[in-house]
Design a protein around this motif. Structure first.
Motif, mmCIF file in Angstrom:
data_model
loop_
_atom_site.group_PDB
_atom_site.id
_atom_site.type_symbol
_atom_site.label_atom_id
_atom_site.label_comp_id
_atom_site.label_asym_id
_atom_site.label_seq_id
_atom_site.Cartn_x
_atom_site.Cartn_y
_atom_site.Cartn_z
ATOM 1 N N TRP A 130 0.808 -1.369 0.013
ATOM 2 C CA TRP A 130 0.020 -0.021 -0.053
ATOM 3 C C TRP A 130 0.846 1.226 0.069
ATOM 4 N N ALA A 131 1.950 1.130 0.854
ATOM 5 C CA ALA A 131 2.838 2.384 0.858
ATOM 6 C C ALA A 131 3.509 2.731 -0.367
ATOM 7 N N HIS A 132 4.135 1.492 -0.993
ATOM 8 C CA HIS A 132 4.575 1.736 -2.248
ATOM 9 C C HIS A 132 3.755 2.178 -3.453
ATOM 10 N N SER A 133 2.435 1.899 -3.252
ATOM 11 C CA SER A 133 1.548 2.230 -4.434
ATOM 12 C C SER A 133 1.244 3.912 -4.134
ATOM 13 N N TYR A 134 1.355 3.946 -2.776
ATOM 14 C CA TYR A 134 1.063 5.553 -2.704
ATOM 15 C C TYR A 134 2.062 6.622 -3.296
ATOM 16 N N ILE A 135 3.405 5.850 -3.008
ATOM 17 C CA ILE A 135 4.720 6.514 -3.453
ATOM 18 C C ILE A 135 4.502 6.762 -5.022
ATOM 19 N N ASP A 136 3.991 5.598 -5.759
ATOM 20 C CA ASP A 136 4.200 5.648 -7.116
ATOM 21 C C ASP A 136 2.955 6.549 -7.618
ATOM 22 N N ASP A 137 1.883 6.738 -6.966
ATOM 23 C CA ASP A 137 0.665 7.615 -7.125
ATOM 24 C C ASP A 137 1.117 8.903 -7.251
ATOM 25 N N SER A 138 2.018 9.096 -6.413
ATOM 26 C CA SER A 138 2.413 10.731 -5.926
ATOM 27 C C SER A 138 3.431 11.478 -6.818
ATOM 28 N N ASP A 139 3.352 12.621 -6.876
ATOM 29 C CA ASP A 139 4.143 13.609 -7.715
ATOM 30 C C ASP A 139 5.462 14.006 -6.758
ATOM 31 N N GLU A 140 6.519 13.408 -7.362
ATOM 32 C CA GLU A 140 7.697 13.927 -6.529
ATOM 33 C C GLU A 140 7.984 15.213 -6.398
ATOM 34 N N VAL A 161 0.994 4.401 8.067
ATOM 35 C CA VAL A 161 1.512 2.999 7.505
ATOM 36 C C VAL A 161 3.019 2.743 7.688
ATOM 37 N N CYS A 162 3.656 3.925 7.258
ATOM 38 C CA CYS A 162 5.131 3.576 7.227
ATOM 39 C C CYS A 162 5.530 3.356 9.006
ATOM 40 N N GLN A 163 5.012 4.005 9.634
ATOM 41 C CA GLN A 163 5.645 3.914 11.199
ATOM 42 C C GLN A 163 5.119 2.525 11.602
ATOM 43 N N GLY A 164 3.949 2.035 11.189
ATOM 44 C CA GLY A 164 3.752 0.716 11.681
ATOM 45 C C GLY A 164 4.452 -0.151 11.278
ATOM 46 N N ILE A 165 5.016 -0.087 9.672
ATOM 47 C CA ILE A 165 5.744 -1.081 9.060
ATOM 48 C C ILE A 165 7.253 -0.811 10.212
ATOM 49 N N PHE A 166 7.665 0.334 10.029
ATOM 50 C CA PHE A 166 8.913 0.369 10.905
ATOM 51 C C PHE A 166 8.844 -0.381 12.449
ATOM 52 N N TYR A 167 7.674 -0.097 12.923
ATOM 53 C CA TYR A 167 7.447 -0.503 14.409
ATOM 54 C C TYR A 167 7.597 -1.946 14.516
ATOM 55 N N LEU A 168 6.862 -2.620 13.211
ATOM 56 C CA LEU A 168 6.669 -4.158 13.344
ATOM 57 C C LEU A 168 8.008 -4.746 13.214
ATOM 58 N N LEU A 209 12.519 -1.599 1.809
ATOM 59 C CA LEU A 209 12.528 -0.809 2.929
ATOM 60 C C LEU A 209 13.133 0.598 2.683
ATOM 61 N N SER A 210 14.353 0.485 2.061
ATOM 62 C CA SER A 210 15.022 1.677 1.704
ATOM 63 C C SER A 210 14.303 2.520 0.961
ATOM 64 N N ARG A 211 13.534 2.064 -0.130
ATOM 65 C CA ARG A 211 12.886 3.055 -0.798
ATOM 66 C C ARG A 211 11.889 3.565 -0.035
ATOM 67 N N LEU A 212 11.070 3.166 0.818
ATOM 68 C CA LEU A 212 10.218 3.772 1.839
ATOM 69 C C LEU A 212 10.871 4.803 2.534
ATOM 70 N N CYS A 254 12.183 7.929 0.511
ATOM 71 C CA CYS A 254 11.431 8.575 -0.539
ATOM 72 C C CYS A 254 11.230 9.904 -0.295
ATOM 73 N N HIS A 255 10.646 10.693 -1.214
ATOM 74 C CA HIS A 255 10.525 12.124 -1.098
ATOM 75 C C HIS A 255 9.450 12.732 0.024
ATOM 76 N N PHE A 256 8.674 11.668 0.388
ATOM 77 C CA PHE A 256 7.876 12.177 1.654
ATOM 78 C C PHE A 256 8.704 12.157 3.041
ATOM 79 N N ASN A 257 9.869 11.314 2.922
ATOM 80 C CA ASN A 257 10.671 11.170 4.205
ATOM 81 C C ASN A 257 9.641 10.743 5.407
ATOM 82 N N PRO A 258 9.292 9.496 5.311
ATOM 83 C CA PRO A 258 8.586 9.326 6.635
ATOM 84 C C PRO A 258 9.317 9.204 7.815
#
Length: 598
Positions: free
Chosen positions: A394-404, A420-427, A450-453, A456-460
């Motif tokens: 879901w997170a990668h799809s969100y990045i793909d759909d965004s404009d950098e 969602v990113c924090q949930g992934i990092f936490y788990l 994980l490196s892409r997450l 990425c330009h959102f910098n979670p």
């Protein structure tokens, strides 16, 4: 003149009354015209006069008589027997009389009188629905234990005497509810109105809850509304018993507990909540824990109870802010059967993906999802990896759909993505020992990109709470999955305060969130949670670098628990001074699951 006055000849006002005169007075009194009182006329005659002649004077006098008199057993029984004979004539015109009859003190009398009283109440409510609110309220008020009856209610369980006193009440209610189905709403209204105030002694609230749950046993049709009411009342208790206050009292009294003494929470409201949750866990355990060989009806009944709880979680618990322990009800029940935790996780994941839900609800659902997967000891590794894969997809799809270049990367605009990113990092940080056992597990983590997450330009990582970001960076660096410390250092510099003359501004806030299944502090009810609850186990391969991290405002600052630490003390991040006039907190903790001692 003599100082002594002479004896006067005046006669006394108390004239002598001879025996003959007394007899004459009695005869005259007997021959006088006199009227019989309501007591002498009796209830039946008083009602007859009112019905036939329209004269309610005797009824009013009889009402005053039974309200003010201390009736003996024989007279009490006679009045109730007469009342049952004319029950069909006791229309709403006689509401004051019927209310006075229902208000009679009957609980401490003989069994024959108790039966006569309950029979009359049942008969009059069946014959005249107008009396349902009055009669039901008169029965339900006896569910409330007295303030001085704590000896009869130990941890929400009644003594044999208290149980025997309550049985006729429930028997009568069962008869009324069977005979008058339309009394459903009236019962709910009466139970709601009589529910004790949250500051009442713990045995009062627990005793009332015992009776409320007893009602469900013989009338399952009340399950949904009763459980909704119970959870609403427990939420009030929960928000008035914060973690920091319970934790403080626990620490202060830990050394005072005797060897054979049962540990309890000394916080008054926390103690009430502890007992009530103990009773609720026992109730759900009995309803939902079924034998594998059980028949289809029992399975269906258990599934129905869980579905009700799942619905109430969605309606009540998920939108509630700053709750600490009530949400463990769904944790405990989900641990009973795999069908339950699968349904709970699927409901949360559907909520996260639902674009029509509000951002704050989706954000909270991520917190529940990640906290549940991290803490549930009964979950298989396949479930953990499945939801990690779904979250990252879901997170990668969100990045793909965004404009950098043109995308708004603010916290407010992308709250769900950052959650969602924090949930992934936490788990990954919490379950590192399970997710890095073999080469196959490491290959799975590599497939998550994980490196892409993280870069990425959102910098979670910029909006992620510091302990999660730091622990995640340590795990990914150790296993060469991603290199995040450079990003953390750059983010730390961005979070420095900016000073313009006498004004100081801070950069954007960190994601405000909480992990709802942080360590359980209540002592009595803990026995239902401990066997299925996973405490953090130190991962010796963690590598934590010194990274400058500024203080963040955290929702869970008051939820510090020192006996279950996510980032151990000897590896805790040490923060350097940022200026001579400002020193940031060295702990940089978020909540109990993120700063927990082993």
């Amino acid at each position: 003149m003599s100082v002594y006055t002479s004896k006067t000849g005046a006669t006394s006002i108390l004239k002598p009354f001879s025996g003959a005169d007394r007899e004459k007075a009695k005869t005259a009194a007997a021959n006088k015209v006199r009227f019989a009182t309501a007591k002498e006329k009796g209830l039946v005659e008083s009602i007859r006069v009112a019905v036939e002649d329209g004269n309610f004077l005797l009824v009013q006098e009889f009402t005053y008589f039974i309200r003010e008199s201390d009736l003996g057993d024989d007279e009490f029984l006679r009045i109730l027997t007469d009342a049952r004979k004319i029950v069909h004539h006791l229309t709403p015109d006689f509401i004051n009389l019927v209310e006075a009859l229902m208000s009679l003190n009957w609980k401490k009398r003989d069994l024959v009188i108790i039966k006569a009283y309950t029979d009359f109440c049942v008969d009059v409510m069946v014959a005249h629905n107008r009396y349902l609110p009055i009669g039901l309220s008169k029965f339900i008020v006896h569910w409330i234990p007295g303030d001085l009856d704590s000896a009869d209610w130990v941890n929400g369980s009644p003594s044999e005497r208290a149980h025997n006193d309550l049985k006729p009440i429930h028997d009568a209610l069962n008869r009324i509810l069977t005979a008058v189905p339309m009394s459903f709403d009236e019962v709910i209204d009466a139970i709601t109105a009589k529910f004790p105030y949250f500051k009442k002694p713990s045995h009062v609230t627990a005793g009332y809850l015992f009776n409320v749950l007893w009602l469900i046993e013989y009338k399952p049709v009340f399950e949904e509304l009763i459980l909704q009411l119970v959870l609403q009342k427990l939420l009030v208790l929960d928000v008035n018993a914060p973690r920091d206050e319970i934790d403080l009292e626990t620490d202060d009294n830990e050394d005072k507990i005797k060897e054979n003494q049962q540990p309890t929470v000394n916080h008054p409201i926390g103690h009430t909540l502890d007992i009530c949750l103990l009773m609720l866990y026992k109730f759900f355990d009995g309803k939902c824990r079924i034998d594998p060989k059980s028949c289809e009806d029992i399975r269906s009944s258990a599934n129905q109870v869980f579905n009700i709880l799942l619905y109430l979680f969605d309606e009540l618990l998920l939108p509630s802010h700053n709750i600490h322990h009530v949400q463990f009800v769904i944790f405990q029940v989900s641990g009973i059967r795999s069908l339950y935790w699968e349904g709970f996780l699927q409901m949360l994941w559907n909520k996260v993906q639902n674009p029509n839900a509000s951002a704050i609800i989706r954000h909270t659902a991520v917190g529940y999802l990640s906290s549940f997967i991290a803490r549930a000891k009964f979950l298989p590794l396949s479930t953990i990896t499945f939801y990690l894969k779904e979250l990252s997809k879901w997170a990668h799809s969100y990045i793909d759909d965004s404009d950098e270049y043109g995308q708004n990367c603010s916290l407010k605009a992308n709250m769900v993505f950052f959650s969602v990113c924090q949930g992934i990092f936490y788990l990954i940080a919490f379950r590192a020992s399970d997710l890095t056992r073999c080469t196959k597990d490491l290959l799975f983590l590599q497939s998550l990109q994980l490196s892409r997450l993280a870069m990425c330009h959102f910098n979670p990582l910029r909006y992620c709470v510091a302990p999660v970001a730091t622990a995640f960076a340590g795990v990914t660096r150790t296993h060469q999955l991603a290199y995040c410390h450079t990003v953390l250092e750059r983010n730390a510099r961005r979070k420095l305060a900016t000073v313009y003359g006498h004004d100081k501004t801070m950069s954007e806030e960190t994601l405000e969130t909480f992990f709802p299944f942080d360590p359980y502090l209540l002592k009595l009810s803990k026995k239902y949670i401990e066997p299925i609850y996973l405490a953090y186990q130190d991962n010796e391969t963690d590598v934590v670098q010194n990274v400058k991290l500024p203080t963040i405002r955290k929702r869970g600052d008051s939820e510090m628990v020192e006996d279950d630490e996510f980032i151990v003390a000897d590896k805790r991040q040490k923060v350097l001074e940022l200026s001579n006039s400002q020193e940031f907190d060295k702990d940089c903790h978020y909540g109990s699951s993120l700063d927990l001692k082993k």
